[in-house]
Design a protein around this motif. Structure first.
Motif, mmCIF file in Angstrom:
data_model
loop_
_atom_site.group_PDB
_atom_site.id
_atom_site.type_symbol
_atom_site.label_atom_id
_atom_site.label_comp_id
_atom_site.label_asym_id
_atom_site.label_seq_id
_atom_site.Cartn_x
_atom_site.Cartn_y
_atom_site.Cartn_z
ATOM 1 N N ILE A 1 55.102 47.331 63.836
ATOM 2 C CA ILE A 1 54.711 46.690 62.564
ATOM 3 C C ILE A 1 55.651 47.123 61.444
ATOM 4 C CG2 ILE A 1 52.879 46.469 60.820
ATOM 5 C CD1 ILE A 1 50.831 46.795 63.072
ATOM 6 N N LYS A 2 55.970 48.395 61.474
ATOM 7 C CA LYS A 2 56.881 48.902 60.431
ATOM 8 C C LYS A 2 58.202 48.149 60.472
ATOM 9 C CE LYS A 2 59.078 52.439 58.035
ATOM 10 N NZ LYS A 2 60.434 52.548 58.538
ATOM 11 N N SER A 3 58.707 47.893 61.683
ATOM 12 C CA SER A 3 59.990 47.185 61.794
ATOM 13 C C SER A 3 59.883 45.773 61.209
ATOM 14 C CB SER A 3 60.446 47.142 63.250
ATOM 15 O OG SER A 3 59.622 46.240 63.979
ATOM 16 N N LYS A 4 58.682 45.193 61.263
ATOM 17 C CA LYS A 4 58.497 43.855 60.698
ATOM 18 C C LYS A 4 58.348 43.878 59.175
ATOM 19 C CE LYS A 4 58.585 41.912 64.653
ATOM 20 N NZ LYS A 4 59.849 41.222 64.956
ATOM 21 N N LEU A 5 57.931 45.013 58.663
ATOM 22 C CA LEU A 5 57.675 45.104 57.211
ATOM 23 C C LEU A 5 58.638 46.069 56.530
ATOM 24 C CD1 LEU A 5 53.769 45.460 57.301
ATOM 25 C CD2 LEU A 5 55.054 43.406 56.700
#
Ligand code: ADP
Ligand code: MG
Length: 641
Positions: A526-530
Motif C-alpha cells: 500500500i505504501k508503494s501505491k501511496l
C-alpha cells in the motif's frame, strides 16, 4: 496668510454614535464630566512626559491644571487644560472619527448591548468615544486647542448634527478648551452651571486625578475695618462684607495606591479603575500592594471583567502606568508586565526610580526587573486563590492570552500550567484543570493525552481517540490555535508527559505484536501505491471502529498546526503523514486476503487510495479529488449490493 477653514461630515459611525448619545442616553449624564476630565488629565500626562526630555516645552506655563468656568447667564460650561493640545490634523483624526481600529467593533458592541439591554454608558469609555458623551448635555460644542510647541491653534465646532466646522485660529495659551453650550434643563435634571453640582461630581469620579481641578468660586469675605466706609466720626458704615472670586481646588489629588487598603472604599477603587482603563464596567478583581525593603514599591493592579475588543492586536497598549513618588512617568509600561498579563490595568509607583528614566534604561534596570518578577508572582497567587466560578469568568476572557506565557516564560511555566483549563473528552462542557486531569488518571495511564483541532465536536468524534475511549482514558480537547504553542512549551505536567493522541506510538498491547507482522507485506505494498502521500503505512493501535487514520511521528507538525500556518499565510514544509490501518477491521482482513490471492489485482490501487481518503475525511480534512472518491464509492456499492 489666510488660515484654513472647512466644514466636514462625521464618519457614519460617529454620527450613529452621536444619535445614540443625543437620543437615547439619559441616565447618568454626569459621566461626560469624568470623560472630559480624563481627557484633560491624559493631555497633561502627555505634556509632562514630553517635558522630561524637552523641558522648554512648558515655557512659563508650568502649573499644570484643569479649570472649569461657568457662565450662568450664557448657560455655558467650559473646561480647559494646559496640556499637550492638538494640531489641526490631530483634531481631525481624534475628534472627527471614532478612535483607531475599534469602529466596527464599537458599533457591533452597541448593537449587541442594546439587544441584551446593556446600558450604553458602560460601553462608551471602552471604545475611546468619551469626548462625544458631552453631547448628552450640550447642543453645541466648541473646542479650541493649541499644541504645545506650536503657534497656530485650531477651533472645532459642532452641533452634533452630522457635520462639524474646523478652522485655524489664534489661541494665547497652550492646551485645550472645551466650551459646552448646555441644553435646556428639564424637570429633575441636573443643572451643570451649579457650582455645588460640579464640585460633587468631581469629588465622586475624579478625586484622585493627579492635577488640580479648579473652579472660580464666588464667596463673601469681611471687609477690613480700615477699608470700610466711615462716617465723620470714623465709625464704619455701609457694607461689612464683599464678594470675591477665589480659585478653589475641587479634588484631593490623593494617589489612592499610596493609601492604606483600609482607607479606600470599594467605590473609590472602582472609580480609579474606570479612570485608568476607560472601562466603566467594574473590574473583576484587584491587587493592592505596598512593598518595603530592598525592592520598594506600591502597586494597584486590576483585572478587568471583560477583555477589550482589541485584546489580540499586536500594537495594543499594555495597561501599566509607572509613577515615581506619585509623579507620572509613563503609560504603557511593558517592562513591568509580561505580554501574557498585558491586559492587567494599574499603577506601579517605585520611589527609588530615576525620574528621567527612559524605556531603554528601564529594560536593564534591576529594580524594574525585580518589581516585575514580584508583581507576576503576586498575580499568580491572586489567580490561584480565586473562587472557581470567578476564575472561570477570568479564564473565559483572558485564558487565551495567559496561555502565551507557557511558551514565553519558562520560569513560570508550571504556574501557568496550573492555571490552564480545558474541556475534555469526559468533560466536554465544563473546563478542567491539568491537576484534576492527573488526579483522575487510573494508575495504568502514564501520560496526559490531548488532541488539537478547531472544532470540539469533530475532536470528540475523531478516530484517533477510539482506542483511548475504549480504555476510558480522558483526553484534553485543545481548540485554540495558541494551544499548539502550549504543548510545544509544556512537555510535561506533574511528571506526566503531555502526549498527542494523533502522533507517535500509543502503547501497544502485547498480543497484537505478532499479528502485526502478518500485514507487513500488504502494508509495504500500500505504501508503494501511496508513496507521494504518506511516509509510512502501519498497523494502528488508536482505532477501534474506523478503518484508517493519519498520524505523525512524535516530532511532526500536527494537522491543526499545519492548517493554522496556512491560514496565516505561512507555507510550512509539508510533512508526509503516516497512514494507520486497523488490522482488526474486516475490511483490512479482506483486503489482505485479496492481496495474497492476487498481488496484481487492479482494484488494489483503488483500495489504497480509498483508505487514504477515508483517513483524511475521518479527521475532518479535505480530500484532493472528491469526485473521483465519490465515483469509487459508487462503484464499490454497485459491486457489493
Ligand atoms: P479616548 O480618551 O478614549 O482616546 P476620547 O473620545 O475621550 O477618547 O478622546 C479622543 C481623543 O481626542 C483622545 O485620545 C485625544 O487624542 C484627543 N483629546 C481629547 N481631549 C483632549 C484634550 N483635552 N487634550 C488633548 N487631546 C484631547
Ligand atoms: Mg477619553
Amino acid at each position: 496668510m489666510k488660515g484654513k477653514k472647512e466644514t466636514r461630515q462625521f464618519e457614519t459611525e460617529v454620527q450613529q454614535l452621536l444619535n445614540l448619545i443625543i437620543n437615547s442616553l439619559y441616565s447618568n449624564r454626569e459621566i461626560f464630566l469624568r470623560e472630559l476630565i480624563s481627557n484633560a488629565s491624559d493631555a497633561l500626562d502627555k505634556l509632562r512626559f514630553k517635558s522630561q526630555t524637552d523641558p522648554d516645552i512648558l515655557q512659563e506655563d508650568t502649573e499644570l491644571k484643569i479649570k472649569f468656568d461657568i457662565d450662568k447667564t450664557k448657560k455655558t460650561l467650559q473646561i480647559s487644560d494646559n496640556g499637550i493640545g492638538m494640531t489641526y490634523d490631530e483634531v481631525l483624526e481624534n475628534i472627527g472619527t471614532i478612535a483607531k481600529s475599534g469602529t466596527a467593533a464599537f458599533v457591533e458592541a452597541i448593537e449587541k448591548g442594546r439587544q441584551e439591554g446593556a446600558l450604553a454608558p458602560e460601553l462608551i469609555g471602552q471604545f475611546g468615544v468619551g469626548f462625544y458623551s458631552a453631547f448628552m448635555v450640550a447642543d453645541r460644542i466648541v473646542l479650541t486647542t493649541r499644541k504645545a510647541g506650536t503657534d497656530t491653534a485650531t477651533r472645532w465646532e459642532s452641533k452634533g448634527d452630522g457635520s462639524y466646522e474646523i478652522e485655524e485660529v489664534v489661541k494665547e495659551a497652550r492646551g485645550t478648551t472645551i466650551l459646552l453650550y448646555l441644553k435646556e434643563v428639564e424637570n429633575g435634571e441636573q443643572d451643570f452651571t451649579e457650582e455645588w453640582g460640579i464640585r460633587h461630581i468631581v469629588k465622586k469620579h475624579s478625586d484622585f486625578v493627579g492635577y488640580p481641578i479648579v473652579m472660580d468660586v464666588e464667596s463673601e469675605e469681611p471687609i477690613p475695618e480700615k477699608e470700610q466706609l466711615q462716617d465723620s466720626d470714623g465709625n464704619p458704615i455701609g457694607e461689612k462684607t464683599r464678594k470675591v472670586i477665589k480659585e478653589e481646588t475641587l479634588n484631593s489629588m490623593k494617589a489612592i495606591w499610596a493609601k492604606n487598603k483600609s482607607e479606600v472604599s470599594e467605590e473609590e477603587y472602582n472609580e480609579f479603575y474606570a479612570h485608568l482603563s476607560h472601562d466603566w464596567n467594574p473590574p473583576l478583581t484587584k491587587l493592592h500592594l505596598k512593598l518595603e525593603g530592598t525592592t520598594e514599591y506600591s502597586a494597584l493592579l486590576y483585572i478587568p471583567s471583560k477583555a477589550p475588543f482589541d485584546l489580540l492586536q499586536p500594537d495594543r497598549k499594555h495597561g501599566i502606568q509607572l509613577y515615581c513618588k506619585r509623579v507620572f512617568i509613563m503609560e504603557n509600561c511593558q517592562e513591568l508586565m509580561p505580554e501574557y498579563f498585558s491586559f492587567i490595568k494599574g499603577v506601579v509607583d517605585a520611589p527609588d526610580l530615576n525620574l528621567n528614566v527612559s524605556r531603554e534604561i528601564l529594560q536593564q534596570d534591576r529594580l524594574v526587573r525585580n518589581i516585575r518578577r514580584n508583581l507576576v508572582k503576586k498575580l499568580f497567587e491572586l489567580l490561584e486563590k480565586m473562587e472557581p466560578s470567578e476564575y472561570d469568568k477570568f479564564y473565559e476572557e483572558f485564558g487565551h492570552v495567559l496561555k502565551i506565557g507557557v511558551h514565553t516564560d519558562h520560569e513560570n511555566r508550571d504556574k501557568i500550567a496550573t492555571l490552564l483549563r480545558y474541556n475534555t473528552l469526559n468533560s466536554p462542557d465544563k473546563k478542567m484543570s491539568l491537576k484534576d486531569y492527573v488526579d483522575n488518571m487510573t494508575p495504568e495511564q502514564k501520560e496526559i493525552f490531548y488532541i488539537t483541532g478547531d472544532d470540539a465536536t469533530a475532536l470528540i468524534n475523531s478516530p484517533h481517540l477510539e482506542h483511548l475511549k475504549e480504555k476510558g482514558y480522558d483526553v484534553l480537547l485543545m481548540t485554540d490555535p495558541v494551544d499548539e504553542w502550549v504543548v510545544m512549551g509544556l512537555p510535561e505536567y506533574k511528571e506526566k508527559k503531555l502526549k498527542s493522541a494523533e502522533k507517535g506510538e500509543i502503547e501497544i498491547e502485547k498480543d497484537d505484536t505478532a499479528k502485526t507482522s502478518d500485514f507487513t507485506s500488504l502494508f509495504s505494498f500500500i505504501k508503494s501505491k501511496l508513496d507521494d502521500k504518506v511516509k509510512d503505512v502501519r498497523a494502528s493501535n488508536r482505532l477501534v471502529n474506523s478503518v484508517a487514520c493519519l498520524s505523525g511521528d512524535e516530532a511532526d507538525m500536527s494537522a491543526y498546526m499545519e492548517k493554522i500556518m496556512k491560514a496565516t499565510g505561512q507555507s510550512p514544509t509539508e510533512t508526509k503523514r503516516i497512514l494507520e490501518l486497523n488490522i482488526k477491521h474486516p475490511a483490512i482482513e479482506k483486503l489482505k486476503a485479496l492481496y495474497e490471492n492476487n498481488r496484481d489485482d487492479a482494484s488494489l490501487q483503488d483500495y489504497s487510495e480509498l483508505l487514504f481518503n477515508l483517513a483524511v475525511i475521518g479527521e475532518g480534512g479535505k480530500i484532493e479529488n472528491p469526485s473521483k472518491f465519490s465515483q469509487s464509492i459508487g462503484k464499490l456499492m454497485a459491486d457489493t449490493l
